[in-house]
Design a protein around this motif. Structure first.
Motif: not given
Lengths: 354, 512
Positions: B224-236
């Protein structure tokens, strides 16, 4: 997608690779067999028992030096002094037999039993090795320089001992109880000269040391990563002392054998033999960087050098061309060795990625 | 293709014989942004970076720089196009000075042949000041600690002219919190100058803090590729491993016994005056995990080295199980019951030319002998048991040690120490440069041996980790113990506060 997968499958045909690698690993042995075949075609007398035993006697000398050298090189060092120790040990033994130990203070001359003479010569050789070890461990002199120094000093002492003269006719005197020295060079067991038995015995002992004792593994560790070895509680200084002393011992043994074979000791004996010892080790796959090497490999290496030298003499190659060819063989051996190592590393990395 | 993209990889695959390291990966590097790449060890991050830096060539696919397809033939080629890389493993010449290292391969010259070393020194000074580490340019690199060397490595890349893209492969793995701050400020600055940064890290918090875009790789594929502001650590974590588990707490209930080791007034003088360690005293109980936390140059590594007898110039009153002992050599310390897992796995922990099995038993060979004869069977049993106990992933124990992943190599180094049956286990940064899963394993191992009654001293520079594992933490700062925390007192804030005590920027220069 499918083309990638087929490429992956294609490269998994590892059997070819491993056969290739096996051939590479056995290359020195294959080269040895090739040399024997070639020389026996060129000179019919090559494959006779007499000439084979003669060659083996020469090989035994290189091999004994090479065994000590291999241990030193595996530990990450180098020993240039072995050729001089050969000369010195021969002169010590020759002198003690020929003119005994003069003690002017008491006005007497002591003649030792031949066994004691030999033990003293071996002790001197081991002692020079110990000096190398002390210089390297206590005074942090680089092995190349330390042993270069003792190479000159030991040769110097060998010359001083007789003022450059040869001690001739070392048969000893039965009334003095010091006869029997020539047996070492001329004697044989079941038709095989003693020097060859020594090569086998010392080779087995060194191989046992390397493979089956903690000391041997410590030698590999010191040469592979000295810092890590130290941090693992290995007493690195002791390991280094051990290998240089063994190397000195082997060199002294060679000195005795040569003097006994010639029934004379000459101070220049063994000049530049350290190079043959290094060449034998390198041909046998010992890494000059340390940490890698086997006794078996060195023995094969010594045979390659011996067969090559004597074979070229027999077919009448000029001495100068002999040197050129020997040099080429050594360099090519190292190039192939590097190639093999790269291949092995690559395979190790592949396993990691797999 | 838009102007936002500086470098793009399209359908890049990399095949090593027998493995597919990368499989049709698309990767976007946004101009002037921090582009984070994450994934567990072996996910293909480093391979992708090597391709971008010209070290490896892709088996398939294309790399575009500013929309134009490029074929990089080598690092020099990449460097000429403004792509720089800071490797995970240090690539420095220990025998040369800082300035020589920085300008190696791109020396400034007068008349084309004569070295202009004055200029090197000036530029080095400027660079290091910008990195807030005024190390003297003439200091030999071998005199620097690992963290400082990392700074030099960074400075080396910074010295490159016309830098457009900077790849950082785990630059913080050997840095302490304060140094990481400096690095982050630098990254901000570079980003401000329009330099595109590709940043690889295992530390998830860092990614959230400085990343703009995040790309996740798993098993050589793009996840996946995402903007950091859209995600959180659990997502990573979910993307990386397929499930989410971010909680870091490795502490276990275990019995804590009597005092096993007491150190009084440990003093190590520093070259050029002062103390590297200034009268440090502490005690350790059986089964206890004592954390040592400190910044770079605080004396944390030296503390362990003194206990192992590696600094004859130190003075120390040490009592092992109530008996006074004097540390004189590593060998003796190991006999007495200490084991040491050094900080630098490659340089100090492993013998690269030996196999996995031989590395494991290197420190304990005399336990498997009869006379001088090694009993292979006995040794093998011990190795097999340890491999199982420590869950080391090994196909064949006779393979070269370098065939293992970093985490498994570290476990081998730990086994080497454990096999000497120590009473006290000293671990210096045991989780450096290994992935999240392997870290958890290492801590599990540490806990296990603590529960068996071993006393453990663990040096760590990562706050979260030391908090998660240590029963008690001593904080070192500039050679002094500035705090001791246990139980609920242990918080990130209290640790950071204590570790900054006694530190002034002026004093930093002395640390070398």
């Amino acid at each position: 997608m499918s083309d990638i997968m087929s490429q992956v499958a294609g490269t998994q045909a590892k059997s070819n690779v491993s056969v290739g690698l096996l051939l590479l690993k056995a290359r020195t042995f294959i080269a040895l067999i090739l040399l024997v075949v070639i020389f026996s075609f060129l000179t019919p007398s090559f494959l006779t028992p007499n000439s084979l035993i003669l060659i083996a006697k020469h090989v035994a000398l290189y091999a004994l030096l090479g065994i000590g050298m291999t241990l030193v090189i595996i530990s990450g060092g180098i020993d240039l002094s072995v050729g001089s120790i050969v000369g010195l040990a021969g002169m010590i033994a020759g002198g003690l037999i020929h003119e005994g130990l003069r003690l002017p203070v008491f006005g007497v001359t002591i003649y030792f039993n031949v066994v004691i003479v030999m033990l003293l010569a071996l002790l001197v050789g081991t002692g020079v090795g110990a000096v190398n070890g002390v210089l390297i461990t206590r005074f942090n002199v680089a092995p190349f320089i330390a042993t270069l120094g003792t190479m000159y000093a030991a040769r110097g002492f060998a010359l001083i001992r007789s003022n450059g003269e040869t001690f001739p006719n070392l048969v000893g005197n039965a009334t003095l109880g010091n006869d029997g020295f020539p047996i070492l060079g001329a004697g044989n067991i079941v038709g095989i000269p003693l020097s060859i038995w020594f090569m086998i015995l010392v080779g087995l002992a060194a191989a046992y040391l390397l493979k089956k004792t903690p000391w041997g593994w410590h030698i590999f560790a010191v040469g592979g990563n000295e810092k890590a070895a130290k941090l693992s509680g290995i007493r690195v200084d002791r390991v280094k002392m051990l290998v240089y002393m063994i190397s000195g011992f082997c060199a002294a043994l060679v000195g005795l054998i040569v003097s006994s074979q010639l029934v004379a000791s000459h101070p220049a004996t063994g000049n530049s033999w350290e190079m043959n010892a290094i060449a034998a080790a390198v041909l046998g796959g010992t890494s000059m960087a340390g940490g890698i090497g086997t006794i078996g490999g060195t023995l094969i290496g010594a045979f390659v050098i011996g067969v090559l030298s004597d074979g070229m003499v027999m077919i009448g190659v000029s001495e100068f061309w002999q040197m050129v060819i020997k040099g080429l063989v050594i360099v090519v051996a190292v190039i192939v060795d590097q190639f093999q190592r790269n291949m092995e590393n690559k395979m190790a990395l592949e396993r990691k990625n797999a | 293709m838009t102007d936002d993209l500086c470098v793009t990889a399209r359908g890049v695959s990399k095949i090593y014989p027998g493995t597919l390291a990368l499989h049709k990966v698309d990767f976007n590097v946004y101009r002037g942004k921090v582009n984070v790449v994450i994934g567990e060890n072996g996910a293909g991050k480093s391979t992708l970076m090597k391709i971008l830096a010209g070290i490896e060539q892709p088996s398939e696919g294309a790399i575009c720089l500013n929309g134009e397809e490029i074929h990089l033939k080598g690092t020099r080629d990449a460097s000429e196009r403004g792509i720089g890389i800071i490797h995970q493993e240090l690539n420095l010449f220990p025998n040369l000075t800082v300035a020589q290292n920085i300008f190696m391969g791109r020396e400034n010259t007068q008349y084309g042949v004569i070295l202009d070393h004055k200029k090197h020194i000036e530029k080095t000074k400027m660079l290091l000041e910008r990195l807030e580490h005024p190390i003297h340019p003439d200091t030999p690199v071998s005199d620097l600690r690992v963290g400082q060397q990392q700074i030099v490595e960074i400075a080396k890349t910074m010295a490159q002219q016309d830098l457009h893209v900077l790849i950082m492969d785990e630059p913080t793995s050997s840095l302490s919190t304060a140094e990481v701050e400096v690095l982050f400020r630098l990254i901000e600055e570079l980003r401000g100058q329009g330099i595109s940064i590709i940043y690889i890290s295992h530390r998830l918090e860092e990614i959230m803090r400085i990343g703009d875009y995040v790309t996740v790789l798993r098993d050589g594929k793009l996840v996946g590729e995402e903007k950091v502001k859209n995600i959180d650590i659990p997502w990573i974590v979910r993307s990386m491993v397929g499930h989410s588990d971010t909680k870091m707490n490795y502490k276990q209930e275990k019995p804590i016994g009597d005092e096993i080791l007491r150190v009084e007034s440990l003093t190590l003088p520093r070259r050029g005056g002062g103390y590297t360690l200034d009268h440090i005293s502490f005690s350790l109980r059986a089964g206890e995990i004592l954390g040592i936390y400190g910044l770079l140059g605080s004396g944390r590594t030296e503390l362990i080295e003194c206990i192992m007898g590696m600094h004859p110039e130190s003075t120390i009153d040490m009592y092992l199980e109530g008996k006074k002992i004097k540390p004189t050599s590593i060998w003796e310390q190991i006999q007495k019951g200490f084991a040491h897992i050094p900080e630098d796995r490659q340089r100090e922990g492993l013998v690269q030319t030996l196999s996995i099995a031989r590395n494991m038993t290197l420190a304990s060979l005399w336990n498997y002998t009869k006379g001088i004869h090694l009993l292979h069977k006995k040794e093998d049993d011990s190795i097999t048991k340890t491999i199982k106990d420590l869950e080391i992933k090994v196909a064949d124990k006779n393979l070269p040690i370098l065939s293992l992943s970093g985490g498994n190599q570290q476990k081998v180094v730990i086994s080497k120490g454990i096999l000497t049956s120590p009473k006290v286990l000293l671990l210096d940064e045991p989780t450096r440069g290994i992935d999240v899963g392997a870290k958890a394993d290492v801590f599990k191992i540490v806990n296990k041996f603590a529960a068996q009654g071993m006393g453990i001293i663990l040096v760590a520079s990562e706050l979260k980790e030391i908090i998660a594992i240590a029963d008690r933490i001593i904080i070192l700062s500039n050679g002094q113990a500035t705090g001791e925390l246990s139980g609920d007192e242990i918080t990130e804030e209290s640790l950071v506060k204590a570790s900054g005590k006694g530190h002034t920027s002026g004093k930093l220069e002395n640390i070398s």
